[in-house]
Design a protein around this motif. Structure first.
Motif, mmCIF file in Angstrom:
data_model
loop_
_atom_site.group_PDB
_atom_site.id
_atom_site.type_symbol
_atom_site.label_atom_id
_atom_site.label_comp_id
_atom_site.label_asym_id
_atom_site.label_seq_id
_atom_site.Cartn_x
_atom_site.Cartn_y
_atom_site.Cartn_z
ATOM 1 N N ALA A 181 0.842 -1.194 0.000
ATOM 2 C CA ALA A 181 0.000 0.000 0.000
ATOM 3 C C ALA A 181 0.879 1.247 0.000
ATOM 4 O O ALA A 181 1.929 1.290 0.658
ATOM 5 N N THR A 201 3.149 2.806 -6.196
ATOM 6 C CA THR A 201 2.515 2.877 -7.509
ATOM 7 C C THR A 201 3.284 1.996 -8.479
ATOM 8 O O THR A 201 4.511 2.076 -8.550
ATOM 9 N N ILE A 229 -2.849 -5.146 -8.126
ATOM 10 C CA ILE A 229 -3.774 -4.439 -7.246
ATOM 11 C C ILE A 229 -3.908 -5.167 -5.906
ATOM 12 O O ILE A 229 -4.021 -4.542 -4.840
ATOM 13 N N THR A 275 -1.146 0.964 -5.943
ATOM 14 C CA THR A 275 -1.958 1.566 -6.992
ATOM 15 C C THR A 275 -1.385 1.144 -8.338
ATOM 16 O O THR A 275 -0.203 1.372 -8.605
ATOM 17 N N ILE A 287 -1.340 1.073 -12.560
ATOM 18 C CA ILE A 287 -1.680 1.771 -13.792
ATOM 19 C C ILE A 287 -1.381 0.822 -14.945
ATOM 20 O O ILE A 287 -0.242 0.374 -15.109
ATOM 21 N N ASP A 337 -12.721 0.053 -13.009
ATOM 22 C CA ASP A 337 -12.108 0.746 -11.873
ATOM 23 C C ASP A 337 -10.594 0.846 -11.999
ATOM 24 O O ASP A 337 -9.942 1.557 -11.234
ATOM 25 N N ILE A 338 -9.995 0.141 -12.978
ATOM 26 C CA ILE A 338 -8.546 0.183 -13.163
ATOM 27 C C ILE A 338 -8.173 1.358 -14.067
ATOM 28 O O ILE A 338 -8.796 1.576 -15.106
ATOM 29 N N THR A 339 -7.152 2.105 -13.682
ATOM 30 C CA THR A 339 -6.638 3.168 -14.538
ATOM 31 C C THR A 339 -5.904 2.526 -15.702
ATOM 32 O O THR A 339 -4.864 1.881 -15.513
#
Length: 255
Positions: free
Chosen positions: A42, A45, A61, A66, A68, A86-88
């Motif tokens: 957590a 990125t 995830i 996070t 991408i 919900d995923i970038t």
């Protein structure tokens, strides 16, 4: 070079659905590797570079980081966005990642790095990584010690042409690379369990250069795979089969 290989552009666009059904998941042991080797937790990125339909993005995830997803093939990106809104997910290539300098903690390429194993791609990956950030390279490869698995490979090898393949080892040529530490390598046993059509037929049909073939040749490949299923005692007449894999995971650190 900032182009997509023809086999990837055509094949993955045409067979996005077969890709989802035919590709194996990744072994549970890889979760610990993501934590211990890539330090994904957590607050971090991570970029899933060459994310495809997002199969591995979900594993990223799950670490709490996070994620991408970056994918160059529009059809694959659309499939990812539809299934996981919900995923970038953004369009981009390994040579042109649409992110700022030193903005991410890790870049992961699952079943993808052999497509763009160049100095230009590594330079771009190095650019977006923070100091001390990690690069992870992962492949599921069929365990061809079983004769019938080797026979599967014999079906599609004549169609490979110049398509980049993990098994060739050419992806290692850019290493060692200035700015990255030495590659560390680990292996994990894995398997894909499901119906013969998904695990074997759709797996072969989802191979980029097979998916790019004319329909009649694809049907011949599918017929050849089904012939192996019918002739192999461990497969014939079964509603569920197992295709053994070895999962190879490589990592290095931005220095």
């Amino acid at each position: 070079m900032n182009t997509i290989h023809q086999a990837a552009a055509v094949g993955f666009a045409a067979k996005a659905d077969s890709y989802v059904r035919g590709r194996p998941d990744y072994p549970p042991a890889l979760d610990a590797w993501l934590h211990d080797e890539l330090h994904l937790t957590a607050g971090k990125t991570v970029v899933d570079l060459g994310a495809g339909t997002g199969k591995f993005t979900l594993r990223l995830i799950a670490t709490g980081a996070t994620a991408i997803a970056v994918e160059p093939v529009p059809e694959m990106l659309q499939k990812l966005s539809e299934k996981h809104p919900d995923i970038t997910a953004i369009a981009g290539t390994a040579e042109s990642i649409p992110l700022a300098d030193a903005s991410v903690d890790a870049v992961v390429c699952a079943q993808a790095f052999h497509w763009f194993a160049t100095k230009a791609a590594l330079t771009e990956i190095h650019r977006v990584l923070k100091p001390g950030g990690h690069l992870g390279l992962i492949w599921n490869t069929r365990d061809e010690r079983l004769p019938w698995v080797a026979r599967l490979a014999d079906i599609f090898k004549p169609y490979e042409g110049d398509t980049p393949r993990h098994g060739s080892g050419d992806w290692k040529k850019p290493f060692p690379f200035k700015g990255f530490g030495a590659l560390k390598e680990q292996h994990f046993p894995n398997s894909h369990i499901g119906s013969p059509e998904d695990v074997l037929v759709n797996r072969v049909l989802s191979t980029s250069f097979i998916a790019a073939l004319p329909p009649e040749k694809q049907e011949q490949v599918a017929t050849d795979v089904r012939a192996i299923i019918a002739s192999e005692p461990s497969l014939s007449g079964r509603t569920e089969v197992t295709l053994p894999y070895d999962t190879a995971a490589y990592s290095c650190v931005k220095e």
